[in-house]
Design a protein around this motif. Structure first.
Motif, PDB file in Angstrom:
ATOM      1  N   GLU A 115       1.001  -1.308  -0.022  1.00  0.00           N
ATOM      2  CA  GLU A 115       0.017  -0.002  -0.156  1.00  0.00           C
ATOM      3  C   GLU A 115       1.013   1.226   0.029  1.00  0.00           C
ATOM      4  O   GLU A 115       2.108   1.047   0.186  1.00  0.00           O
ATOM      5  CB  GLU A 115      -1.024  -0.060   1.380  1.00  0.00           C
ATOM      6  CG  GLU A 115      -2.169   0.650   1.205  1.00  0.00           C
ATOM      7  CD  GLU A 115      -1.992   2.357   1.717  1.00  0.00           C
ATOM      8  OE1 GLU A 115      -2.684   3.064   1.401  1.00  0.00           O
ATOM      9  OE2 GLU A 115      -1.000   2.410   2.533  1.00  0.00           O
TER      10      GLU A 115
ATOM     11  N   LEU B  25       5.624   5.855   0.644  1.00  0.00           N
ATOM     12  CA  LEU B  25       5.805   7.131   1.499  1.00  0.00           C
ATOM     13  C   LEU B  25       6.806   7.065   2.498  1.00  0.00           C
ATOM     14  O   LEU B  25       7.727   8.102   2.810  1.00  0.00           O
ATOM     15  CB  LEU B  25       4.319   7.342   2.178  1.00  0.00           C
ATOM     16  CG  LEU B  25       3.440   7.892   0.962  1.00  0.00           C
ATOM     17  CD1 LEU B  25       1.809   7.859   1.718  1.00  0.00           C
ATOM     18  CD2 LEU B  25       3.640   9.303   0.595  1.00  0.00           C
TER      19      LEU B  25
ATOM     20  N   VAL C 121       1.598  16.955   0.969  1.00  0.00           N
ATOM     21  CA  VAL C 121       0.482  16.381   0.665  1.00  0.00           C
ATOM     22  C   VAL C 121      -0.317  17.176  -0.269  1.00  0.00           C
ATOM     23  O   VAL C 121      -0.489  18.131   0.030  1.00  0.00           O
ATOM     24  CB  VAL C 121      -0.608  15.621   1.773  1.00  0.00           C
ATOM     25  CG1 VAL C 121      -1.936  15.018   1.105  1.00  0.00           C
ATOM     26  CG2 VAL C 121       0.256  15.161   2.684  1.00  0.00           C
TER      27      VAL C 121
ATOM     28  N   ALA D  97      -3.260  16.404  -2.392  1.00  0.00           N
ATOM     29  CA  ALA D  97      -4.903  16.079  -1.913  1.00  0.00           C
ATOM     30  C   ALA D  97      -5.071  15.585  -0.805  1.00  0.00           C
ATOM     31  O   ALA D  97      -4.314  14.406  -0.491  1.00  0.00           O
ATOM     32  CB  ALA D  97      -5.714  16.033  -3.150  1.00  0.00           C
TER      33      ALA D  97
ATOM     34  N   ALA E  64      -7.696  13.251   1.309  1.00  0.00           N
ATOM     35  CA  ALA E  64      -9.217  12.757   1.022  1.00  0.00           C
ATOM     36  C   ALA E  64      -9.552  12.816   2.588  1.00  0.00           C
ATOM     37  O   ALA E  64     -10.771  12.847   2.613  1.00  0.00           O
ATOM     38  CB  ALA E  64      -8.850  11.271   0.639  1.00  0.00           C
TER      39      ALA E  64
ATOM     40  N   ASP F  90       3.028  13.693  -1.726  1.00  0.00           N
ATOM     41  CA  ASP F  90       2.219  12.386  -1.389  1.00  0.00           C
ATOM     42  C   ASP F  90       1.010  12.878  -2.319  1.00  0.00           C
ATOM     43  O   ASP F  90       0.154  13.754  -1.996  1.00  0.00           O
ATOM     44  CB  ASP F  90       1.593  12.307  -0.130  1.00  0.00           C
ATOM     45  CG  ASP F  90       0.489  11.542   0.145  1.00  0.00           C
ATOM     46  OD1 ASP F  90      -0.009  10.767  -0.896  1.00  0.00           O
ATOM     47  OD2 ASP F  90       0.310  11.064   1.364  1.00  0.00           O
TER      48      ASP F  90
ATOM     49  N   ALA G  57      -3.909  10.775  -3.185  1.00  0.00           N
ATOM     50  CA  ALA G  57      -5.493  10.997  -3.361  1.00  0.00           C
ATOM     51  C   ALA G  57      -5.709  11.928  -4.512  1.00  0.00           C
ATOM     52  O   ALA G  57      -6.816  12.423  -4.725  1.00  0.00           O
ATOM     53  CB  ALA G  57      -5.941  11.702  -1.942  1.00  0.00           C
TER      54      ALA G  57
ATOM     55  N   GLN H 207      -5.662   3.069  -5.265  1.00  0.00           N
ATOM     56  CA  GLN H 207      -6.988   2.979  -4.871  1.00  0.00           C
ATOM     57  C   GLN H 207      -8.145   3.935  -4.461  1.00  0.00           C
ATOM     58  O   GLN H 207      -9.121   3.722  -4.088  1.00  0.00           O
ATOM     59  CB  GLN H 207      -6.773   2.429  -3.241  1.00  0.00           C
ATOM     60  CG  GLN H 207      -6.435   3.293  -2.204  1.00  0.00           C
ATOM     61  CD  GLN H 207      -4.832   3.357  -1.941  1.00  0.00           C
ATOM     62  OE1 GLN H 207      -4.161   3.218  -3.108  1.00  0.00           O
ATOM     63  NE2 GLN H 207      -4.498   3.357  -0.731  1.00  0.00           N
ATOM     64  N   LYS H 208      -7.683   5.026  -4.936  1.00  0.00           N
ATOM     65  CA  LYS H 208      -8.711   6.486  -4.764  1.00  0.00           C
ATOM     66  C   LYS H 208      -9.172   6.876  -6.088  1.00  0.00           C
ATOM     67  O   LYS H 208      -9.907   6.143  -6.549  1.00  0.00           O
ATOM     68  CB  LYS H 208      -7.751   7.456  -4.059  1.00  0.00           C
ATOM     69  CG  LYS H 208      -7.257   7.332  -2.603  1.00  0.00           C
ATOM     70  CD  LYS H 208      -7.989   8.219  -1.760  1.00  0.00           C
ATOM     71  CE  LYS H 208      -7.753   7.219  -0.387  1.00  0.00           C
ATOM     72  NZ  LYS H 208      -6.438   7.907   0.111  1.00  0.00           N
TER      73      LYS H 208
END
Ligand SMILES: *Cc1c(COP(=O)(O)O)cnc(C)c1O
Length: 384
Positions: A57, A62, A131, A133, A135, A160, A163, A185-186
Motif C-alpha cells: 500500500e 511514502l 500532501v 490532496a 482525502a 504524497d 489522493a 485505490q482512490k
C-alpha cells in the motif's frame, strides 16, 4: 448436538485438475511485464523520472522515500494540511532530521507564499514534504506554484499524490517534484496493495549519499535502484504481487481508454455537485473547506451543524444503504466532519445524489429544515 464426521475420499482421476478460478493458477508475471506496467504508470504521470512500483500500500513508498533520503543533516519543512503530514513529520524526526512543521487549518490550503516565508525564516531547509490532496480533510494544495518556490530554494521536494492522481493533474516533471508517491485505490479506481513512486536523479543521489538509507530491506528504494533499475530491469527483487499488478495494469488501461482528462472531469464534477448540493440541501450542512479553489476533486468534506454528531448521521445513512461512499472524519473530526468519498467508481451523479438524500433524511429526522428536492435538482444540473 451430535457431531457427524464425514470422511470424504474423492476419487481423483489422473487428468482432473483443480477447479479453475480467475484469481488462481495464473502464469508468473515476468520482469518485462512488470517493467511495462511501470512505463505505463510513468506515462500517466507524464514523467521521464524512474518510476518504481512497490509491493505494498502507498504507505510503503511514502515511508521508504523519507527513510532513504532523510538523516541527521536534513532540515525538513513539513507541511501539515491533514493527518498524513503529521505522520511524515514523525518519520522525519525518527530519521534524526530537524523538522520545521508548517501547519495550516484543515479548512484551507497552504500557499506558495507561506512556503517562501518559511524558507526566508529557515534558509537551511533542504527537504520539503507536502500532501497534494487530502482525502481525509478534503483540501488540495497548489503544487505547481509551491514547486516553483521549492525549486528556487533548491530543496528536495517530496509529494504524497495518492489522493490526487486521477482526480486532478499530477505532473512531477513540470512541477519539479523529486519523490512523487501515488496509489491506485482512490481516484484511479484500482487496487490498494501496490503503489508507485517517481524518483528524480537528485533524489537518487541523496539516497546514495545517505548511510542511513535502508538497504537489503523491504522498505529500501536504493535496493530497487541498484538491483532493478541499474540492472536494466531484468530481474525482480522478489516474487511480484501478481494479482495486484494485473489489477494495476487493468486500472491504468481503463483510464487510458476513458482518457485521463475525462476521469479527472468526473471527479471535479462530483466535487462541485456535492458542494453545491449540500448547500441546496440546507439543514445547516456546509462545505468544510471554505474556498472552492482549495477543495479537492477526490472527496468532499462537509461540516454538520451544532447539535448533530457527524459519525451518528453517517452511521444512520449507512444503516439504510451500506454502499453509500460516506464516512465520518477521523479521530477528533468524527463529531463535526462528513466525508463524501466520490472517487473511483463513485465519481457519479448517482453516488452524490444518494449520499445527499440519505444525509437529508437523517437531518430531517432531527427536525432540521432540508430541501431534498432542491439538492437533487442542483446535483443533476452538474451532469446535464
Ligand atoms: C488515502 C491516502 C493515503 C493512503 O492511505 P490509506 O489510508 O491506507 O488509504 C495516503 N495519503 C493520502 C493523502 C491519502 O489520502
Amino acid at each position: 448436538m451430535p457431531v457427524t464426521l464425514v470422511l470424504i475420499h474423492p476419487s481423483v482421476s489422473e487428468e482432473s485438475t483443480a477447479v479453475t478460478h480467475p484469481f488462481l493458477d495464473l502464469p508468473p508475471l515476468s520482469a518485462a511485464h512488470f517493467a511495462a506496467i511501470e512505463d505505463r504508470v510513468a506515462r500517466l504521470l507524464d514523467t521521464r523520472q524512474d518510476v518504481v512500483i512497490m509491493q505494498g500500500e502507498a504507505l510503503l513508498p511514502l515511508e521508504g522515500a523519507i527513510r532513504a533520503t532523510a538523516g541527521p543533516e536534513t532540515v525538513a519543512l513539513n507541511v501539515i494540511t491533514g493527518p498524513y503530514g503529521q505522520t511524515f513529520g514523525n518519520w522525519l524526526r525518527d530519521c534524526g532530521a530537524t523538522v520545521i512543521d508548517l501547519a495550516v487549518p484543515f479548512h484551507t490550503a497552504v500557499t506558495a507564499e507561506q512556503i517562501r516565508e518559511a524558507f526566508a525564516a529557515h534558509p537551511e531547509i533542504d527537504f520539503v514534504s507536502l500532501v497534494h490532496a487530502e482525502a481525509a480533510t478534503g483540501n488540495t494544495n497548489p503544487v505547481a506554484e509551491i514547486g516553483e518556490a521549492v525549486r528556487a530554494h533548491g530543496a528536495l521536494f517530496y509529494l504524497d499524490a495518492v489522493a490526487s492522481v486521477g482526480a486532478e493533474p499530477v505532473l512531477p516533471d513540470a512541477w519539479g517534484v523529486d519523490l512523487c508517491v501515488i496509489g491506485a485505490q482512490k481516484a484511479m479506481g484500482g487496487p490498494a496493495g501496490v503503489s508507485a513512486v517517481s524518483v528524480s536523479a537528485r533524489a537518487w543521489a541523496r539516497m546514495a549519499a545517505n548511510p542511513r538509507a535502508p538497504r537489503h530491506s523491504y522498505l529500501s528504494l536504493p535496493d530497487w535502484k541498484e538491483r532493478w533499475i541499474d540492472g536494466g530491469r531484468k530481474a525482480l527483487l522478489h516474487a511480484p504481487a501478481q494479482l495486484e499488478m494485473l489489477a494495476l495494469e487493468a486500472c491504468v488501461a481503463r483510464i487510458e481508454a476513458d482518457g485521463l482528462e475525462a476521469v479527472m472531469a468526473r471527479h471535479r464534477t462530483a466535487a462541485l455537485a456535492t458542494r453545491a448540493g449540500a448547500v441546496a440541501l440546507g439543514g445547516g450542512l456546509e462545505p468544510y473547506v471554505y474556498a472552492e479553489s482549495d477543495a479537492a476533486p477526490v472527496a468532499t468534506t462537509l461540516r454538520v451543524p451544532s447539535g448533530v454528531v457527524a459519525s451518528e448521521l453517517v452511521a444512520e445513512a449507512l444503516a439504510g444503504d451500506g454502499t453509500l461512499p460516506l464516512a465520518a472524519g477521523g479521530g477528533a473530526l468524527a463529531g463535526e466532519m462528513i466525508r463524501v468519498n466520490h472517487y473511483g467508481a463513485n465519481a457519479t451523479a448517482d453516488a452524490v445524489r444518494s449520499s445527499l438524500a440519505a444525509l437529508g433524511t437523517g437531518l430531517a429526522k432531527k427536525g432540521l429544515p432540508v430541501d431534498p428536492e432542491g439538492a437533487r435538482r442542483t446535483v443533476e444540473s452538474f451532469w446535464r
